[in-house]
Enzyme design. Structure first.
Site, PDB file in Angstrom:
ATOM      1  N   TYR A 156     -30.924 -47.613   3.246  1.00  0.00           N
ATOM      2  CA  TYR A 156     -30.611 -46.770   2.093  1.00  0.00           C
ATOM      3  C   TYR A 156     -29.090 -46.610   1.955  1.00  0.00           C
ATOM      4  O   TYR A 156     -28.525 -46.916   0.903  1.00  0.00           O
ATOM      5  CB  TYR A 156     -31.284 -45.411   2.284  1.00  0.00           C
ATOM      6  CG  TYR A 156     -31.114 -44.447   1.128  1.00  0.00           C
ATOM      7  CD1 TYR A 156     -31.801 -44.643  -0.070  1.00  0.00           C
ATOM      8  CD2 TYR A 156     -30.293 -43.326   1.236  1.00  0.00           C
ATOM      9  CE1 TYR A 156     -31.668 -43.744  -1.126  1.00  0.00           C
ATOM     10  CE2 TYR A 156     -30.154 -42.422   0.189  1.00  0.00           C
ATOM     11  CZ  TYR A 156     -30.850 -42.630  -0.992  1.00  0.00           C
ATOM     12  OH  TYR A 156     -30.720 -41.747  -2.030  1.00  0.00           O
ATOM     13  N   GLY A 159     -27.364 -49.952   1.354  1.00  0.00           N
ATOM     14  CA  GLY A 159     -27.789 -50.454   0.038  1.00  0.00           C
ATOM     15  C   GLY A 159     -27.020 -49.746  -1.064  1.00  0.00           C
ATOM     16  O   GLY A 159     -26.487 -50.375  -1.990  1.00  0.00           O
ATOM     17  N   ASN A 185     -27.905 -33.336  -1.972  1.00  0.00           N
ATOM     18  CA  ASN A 185     -29.263 -32.754  -1.966  1.00  0.00           C
ATOM     19  C   ASN A 185     -29.618 -32.021  -3.253  1.00  0.00           C
ATOM     20  O   ASN A 185     -28.993 -31.018  -3.582  1.00  0.00           O
ATOM     21  CB  ASN A 185     -29.374 -31.709  -0.842  1.00  0.00           C
ATOM     22  CG  ASN A 185     -29.847 -32.336   0.430  1.00  0.00           C
ATOM     23  OD1 ASN A 185     -30.384 -33.441   0.417  1.00  0.00           O
ATOM     24  ND2 ASN A 185     -29.655 -31.627   1.542  1.00  0.00           N
ATOM     25  N   VAL A 198     -36.266 -31.242   2.846  1.00  0.00           N
ATOM     26  CA  VAL A 198     -36.382 -29.917   3.448  1.00  0.00           C
ATOM     27  C   VAL A 198     -36.897 -28.845   2.477  1.00  0.00           C
ATOM     28  O   VAL A 198     -37.760 -28.050   2.853  1.00  0.00           O
ATOM     29  CB  VAL A 198     -35.051 -29.525   4.152  1.00  0.00           C
ATOM     30  CG1 VAL A 198     -33.912 -29.344   3.191  1.00  0.00           C
ATOM     31  CG2 VAL A 198     -35.245 -28.281   4.977  1.00  0.00           C
ATOM     32  N   ASP A 284     -29.215 -37.916  11.846  1.00  0.00           N
ATOM     33  CA  ASP A 284     -29.283 -36.789  10.905  1.00  0.00           C
ATOM     34  C   ASP A 284     -27.906 -36.109  10.852  1.00  0.00           C
ATOM     35  O   ASP A 284     -27.402 -35.662  11.870  1.00  0.00           O
ATOM     36  CB  ASP A 284     -30.336 -35.781  11.400  1.00  0.00           C
ATOM     37  CG  ASP A 284     -30.700 -34.764  10.342  1.00  0.00           C
ATOM     38  OD1 ASP A 284     -30.998 -35.188   9.214  1.00  0.00           O
ATOM     39  OD2 ASP A 284     -30.667 -33.554  10.626  1.00  0.00           O
TER      40      ASP A 284
HETATM   41  N1  NAD Z   1     -33.124 -36.228  -4.820  1.00  0.00           N
HETATM   42  C1  NAD Z   1     -31.942 -36.227  -4.232  1.00  0.00           C
HETATM   43  O1  NAD Z   1     -31.567 -35.213  -3.626  1.00  0.00           O
HETATM   44  C2  NAD Z   1     -31.040 -37.419  -4.322  1.00  0.00           C
HETATM   45  C3  NAD Z   1     -29.835 -37.398  -3.591  1.00  0.00           C
HETATM   46  C4  NAD Z   1     -28.990 -38.501  -3.661  1.00  0.00           C
HETATM   47  C5  NAD Z   1     -29.296 -39.577  -4.468  1.00  0.00           C
HETATM   48  N2  NAD Z   1     -30.466 -39.566  -5.164  1.00  0.00           N
HETATM   49  C6  NAD Z   1     -30.754 -40.770  -5.973  1.00  0.00           C
HETATM   50  O2  NAD Z   1     -31.295 -40.416  -7.228  1.00  0.00           O
HETATM   51  C7  NAD Z   1     -32.292 -41.373  -7.608  1.00  0.00           C
HETATM   52  C8  NAD Z   1     -33.590 -40.679  -7.916  1.00  0.00           C
HETATM   53  O3  NAD Z   1     -34.026 -39.961  -6.762  1.00  0.00           O
HETATM   54  P1  NAD Z   1     -35.337 -39.041  -6.773  1.00  0.00           P
HETATM   55  O4  NAD Z   1     -35.083 -37.925  -5.850  1.00  0.00           O
HETATM   56  O5  NAD Z   1     -35.724 -38.764  -8.160  1.00  0.00           O
HETATM   57  O6  NAD Z   1     -36.365 -40.009  -6.057  1.00  0.00           O
HETATM   58  P2  NAD Z   1     -37.830 -40.489  -6.512  1.00  0.00           P
HETATM   59  O7  NAD Z   1     -38.386 -41.267  -5.372  1.00  0.00           O
HETATM   60  O8  NAD Z   1     -38.610 -39.333  -7.014  1.00  0.00           O
HETATM   61  O9  NAD Z   1     -37.503 -41.435  -7.734  1.00  0.00           O
HETATM   62  C9  NAD Z   1     -37.211 -42.794  -7.611  1.00  0.00           C
HETATM   63  C10 NAD Z   1     -37.982 -43.532  -8.678  1.00  0.00           C
HETATM   64  O10 NAD Z   1     -37.664 -44.920  -8.616  1.00  0.00           O
HETATM   65  C11 NAD Z   1     -38.873 -45.651  -8.738  1.00  0.00           C
HETATM   66  N3  NAD Z   1     -38.662 -46.972  -8.115  1.00  0.00           N
HETATM   67  C12 NAD Z   1     -38.487 -47.252  -6.796  1.00  0.00           C
HETATM   68  N4  NAD Z   1     -38.313 -48.567  -6.621  1.00  0.00           N
HETATM   69  C13 NAD Z   1     -38.351 -49.126  -7.857  1.00  0.00           C
HETATM   70  C14 NAD Z   1     -38.234 -50.472  -8.336  1.00  0.00           C
HETATM   71  N5  NAD Z   1     -38.036 -51.494  -7.502  1.00  0.00           N
HETATM   72  N6  NAD Z   1     -38.336 -50.691  -9.671  1.00  0.00           N
HETATM   73  C15 NAD Z   1     -38.556 -49.658 -10.537  1.00  0.00           C
HETATM   74  N7  NAD Z   1     -38.694 -48.379 -10.140  1.00  0.00           N
HETATM   75  C16 NAD Z   1     -38.579 -48.120  -8.805  1.00  0.00           C
HETATM   76  C17 NAD Z   1     -39.909 -44.806  -8.029  1.00  0.00           C
HETATM   77  O11 NAD Z   1     -41.237 -45.144  -8.352  1.00  0.00           O
HETATM   78  C18 NAD Z   1     -39.494 -43.424  -8.501  1.00  0.00           C
HETATM   79  O12 NAD Z   1     -40.099 -43.089  -9.719  1.00  0.00           O
HETATM   80  C19 NAD Z   1     -32.403 -42.379  -6.460  1.00  0.00           C
HETATM   81  O13 NAD Z   1     -31.636 -43.519  -6.790  1.00  0.00           O
HETATM   82  C20 NAD Z   1     -31.793 -41.642  -5.294  1.00  0.00           C
HETATM   83  O14 NAD Z   1     -31.215 -42.522  -4.377  1.00  0.00           O
HETATM   84  C21 NAD Z   1     -31.349 -38.522  -5.097  1.00  0.00           C
END
Ligand code: NAD
Length: 323
Positions: A156, A159, A185, A198, A284
């Site tokens: 992750y 990537g 977060n 969490v 972590d």
């Molecule tokens: N939630 C957080 O606190 C947080 C923090 C840092 C970064 N992010 C980033 O924000 C973005 C969304 O996170 P989230 O919390 O909503 O996660 P999530 O897992 O709820 O959403 C990710 C979405 O991407 C879709 N997905 C995964 N692989 C895919 C692919 N190959 N093709 C098409 N769709 C695909 C999943 O089905 C899902 O709907 C991510 O890129 C994540 O890295 C989130």
């Protein structure tokens, strides 16, 4: 509207592509864009996202869903791209680590290629995880990070780091208008109930009367941003007339220990659950707090929702969905 590179991003009669649009944050982005008068194309392979997250949008004539894996090329006509597709919680991204790296690297190349062909702006949902276990606190955008390249979180973290590299190379090499946000977060309604993050963990365990799993001594701190505040920043960045490219930290800098969070959740849910201490997971981070001065300066953005208020809304959502 211009993004400062001569590319136009006008609001009306334009379709915005949201990859990962059926996920937690993506579904809120889709909703906000529709509210602001855009047409929305949600692309998702439903790896962690659900139809339920976008169920309320399906009858909207300005909303369209396409099942597609962005590690394969996509040919559509859009005028802006929010690239969010990627599993975000350790439980989900470690399930198939090779695919996780592929989504960030191949997926970004495909979406950047699409943006380049169409000459449209593209925003990358990057992450605070690119800082790894930070040696600088709070984290500022100029800090390069401290990441273990071969650990279980590397699929992750690395990537997402490579995706940032690709975005900036597309900008330098092809003059592509890019926007990169480093999300810290974030929590709120539509978080996955079993993703091990969490806030959702504590709420679900408290509502079910199960022990609250606290890793280590629970004195490690995190800062939590309510999803509406994050979405405001992302949309403001895309709509900005200035060339705000980032990377920009987006998060809420107010820190809480895990014990403090657990106590707030227990009080708000009225749960009798007890805390259960578990060993700390590998790599972590002990502390994570954004320095958001750059976002405040370049977007005029600041988070508005207190943890108290955001937790109330999130608990109400989980009460409803857990029945
Ligand atoms: N939630 C957080 O606190 C947080 C923090 C840092 C970064 N992010 C980033 O924000 C973005 C969304 O996170 P989230 O919390 O909503 O996660 P999530 O897992 O709820 O959403 C990710 C979405 O991407 C879709 N997905 C995964 N692989 C895919 C692919 N190959 N093709 C098409 N769709 C695909 C999943 O089905 C899902 O709907 C991510 O890129 C994540 O890295 C989130």
């Amino acid at each position: 509207m211009s993004d400062g590179n001569g590319f136009m991003w006008t609001r009306y009669a334009n379709t915005i592509l949201v990859t990962g649009g059926a996920g937690f944050i993506g579904s809120h982005i889709c909703e906000r864009l529709l509210d602001r008068g855009y047409e929305v194309l949600c692309v998702d392979n439903f790896y962690t996202g659900t139809r339920g997250n976008i169920g309320h949008l399906l009858s909207n004539p300005h909303f369209e869903v396409m099942r597609h894996d962005i590690t394969f090329p996509l040919y559509v006509q859009v005028s802006g791209i929010f690239n969010l597709a990627c599993p975000a919680s350790p439980i989900h991204y470690q399930r198939d680590p090779v695919q996780t790296t592929k989504v960030s690297v191949h997926g970004s190349i495909n979406m950047l290629g699409l943006a380049k062909r169409l000459s449209v702006p593209i925003l990358q949902a990057s992450t605070s995880e690119i800082y790894g276990d930070p040696l600088v606190h709070p984290q500022i955008e100029s800090y390069w990070g401290n990441v273990n390249t071969i650990g279980p979180r590397a699929c992750y973290d690395e990537g997402k780091r490579c995706a940032e590299t690709l975005f900036f190379d597309y900008h330098r090499q092809h003059k592509l208008p890019i926007k990169v946000v480093r999300i810290f977060n974030t929590y709120g309604p539509r978080m996955h109930p079993h993703d091990g993050r969490v806030v959702s963990n504590f709420i679900v365990q408290a509502l079910k009367g199960e022990p609250i799993s606290v890793f280590g001594d629970g004195l490690q701190t995190r800062s939590f941003c309510y999803v509406d505040d994050l979405v405001s920043a992302m949309v403001m960045m895309m709509e900005s007339e200035e060339d705000v490219r980032g990377p920009l930290n987006i998060g809420n800098p107010t820190e809480f220990t895990m014990i403090e969070l657990a106590e707030m959740v227990l009080k708000k849910t009225g749960s009798k659950s007890k805390l259960k201490h578990l060993p700390l997971p590998t790599d972590d981070p002990k502390q994570r707090k954004p320095d958001i001065s750059l976002a405040q300066k370049s977007l005029g953005w600041t988070p508005k929702t207190s943890l108290d208020e955001g937790l109330d809304r999130t608990i109400a959502y989980f009460r409803q969905t857990l029945g």
